[in-house]
Design a protein around this motif. Structure first.
Motif, PDB file in Angstrom:
ATOM      1  N   ALA A  95       0.814  -1.215   0.000  1.00  0.00           N
ATOM      2  CA  ALA A  95       0.000   0.000   0.000  1.00  0.00           C
ATOM      3  C   ALA A  95       0.847   1.263   0.000  1.00  0.00           C
ATOM      4  CB  ALA A  95      -0.945  -0.002   1.197  1.00  0.00           C
ATOM      5  N   GLN A  96       2.122   1.140  -0.267  1.00  0.00           N
ATOM      6  CA  GLN A  96       3.037   2.280  -0.352  1.00  0.00           C
ATOM      7  C   GLN A  96       2.955   3.166   0.884  1.00  0.00           C
ATOM      8  OE1 GLN A  96       2.326   4.193  -4.083  1.00  0.00           O
ATOM      9  NE2 GLN A  96       2.703   2.339  -5.234  1.00  0.00           N
ATOM     10  N   ASP A  97       3.164   2.549   2.036  1.00  0.00           N
ATOM     11  CA  ASP A  97       3.190   3.229   3.342  1.00  0.00           C
ATOM     12  C   ASP A  97       1.837   3.821   3.735  1.00  0.00           C
ATOM     13  OD1 ASP A  97       5.864   2.592   3.700  1.00  0.00           O
ATOM     14  OD2 ASP A  97       6.521   4.388   2.624  1.00  0.00           O
ATOM     15  N   TRP A  98       0.761   3.215   3.261  1.00  0.00           N
ATOM     16  CA  TRP A  98      -0.567   3.618   3.727  1.00  0.00           C
ATOM     17  C   TRP A  98      -1.055   2.552   4.677  1.00  0.00           C
ATOM     18  CZ3 TRP A  98      -3.229   7.935   3.619  1.00  0.00           C
ATOM     19  CH2 TRP A  98      -4.533   7.897   4.100  1.00  0.00           C
ATOM     20  N   PRO A  99      -1.689   2.849   5.728  1.00  0.00           N
ATOM     21  CA  PRO A  99      -1.997   4.166   6.260  1.00  0.00           C
ATOM     22  C   PRO A  99      -0.761   4.840   6.834  1.00  0.00           C
ATOM     23  CG  PRO A  99      -2.827   2.477   7.738  1.00  0.00           C
ATOM     24  CD  PRO A  99      -2.271   1.769   6.549  1.00  0.00           C
ATOM     25  N   PRO A 100      -0.824   6.158   6.977  1.00  0.00           N
ATOM     26  CA  PRO A 100       0.365   6.898   7.398  1.00  0.00           C
ATOM     27  C   PRO A 100       0.819   6.611   8.819  1.00  0.00           C
ATOM     28  CG  PRO A 100      -1.547   8.348   7.214  1.00  0.00           C
ATOM     29  CD  PRO A 100      -1.968   7.015   6.700  1.00  0.00           C
TER      30      PRO A 100
END
Length: 150
Positions: free
Chosen positions: A141-146
């Motif tokens: 998720a490309q570092d999602w959630p922050p």
């Protein structure tokens, strides 16, 4: 350079620009598809139970309150990393048990807290939903959630 653009020059600019941007669009589309297929999703582990869990998610309109990878309502917590937060991302049976306990305890009746409705899901539906969350947890998720709290 001429100060006036002829019809031929305008047509050439239009066709040339259109061709340029169509080529750029096709290249970016191919790149996106390649990324999704090869790096982003855990498509190898997509099972019938995961698909059935997605149907449970949709049928009960969970997205009306929760978010999944940032999509949905921000009324309730993000669920992309819920299995990691609960510490059961590598144990499907534990994931089922924790999710079943959570779903059975709703609504919690805690004063001042938003209440999740009781959906009265069967054990099979809860197991499918747990498998869906386990699968979603493995998506890049490309570092999602922050943050870890969702």
């Amino acid at each position: 350079m001429r100060e006036v653009m002829t019809k031929t020059m305008a047509r050439n600019v239009f066709y040339g620009g259109s061709l340029f941007f169509v080529v750029i669009f096709l290249i970016l589309s191919a790149h996106s598809v390649r990324y999704i297929v090869t790096e982003s999703t855990a498509s190898v582990e997509l099972t019938d139970s995961v698909a059935a869990g997605k149907h449970v998610w949709e049928r009960n309109a969970c997205i009306n309150c929760h978010t999944l990878m940032g999509e949905g309502a921000y009324f309730a917590p993000e669920l992309q990393n819920v299995m990691a937060r609960w510490g059961v991302e590598d144990a499907p049976e534990d994931a089922f048990d924790v999710l079943k306990g959570w779903m059975d305890s709703q609504p919690s009746g805690v004063e001042g807290r938003r209440q999740m409705p009781q959906f009265n899901l069967s054990d099979e539906e809860v197991r499918d939903l747990a498998n869906f969350f386990l699968w979603v947890n493995k998506i890049n998720a490309q570092d999602w959630p922050p943050n870890d709290a969702g």
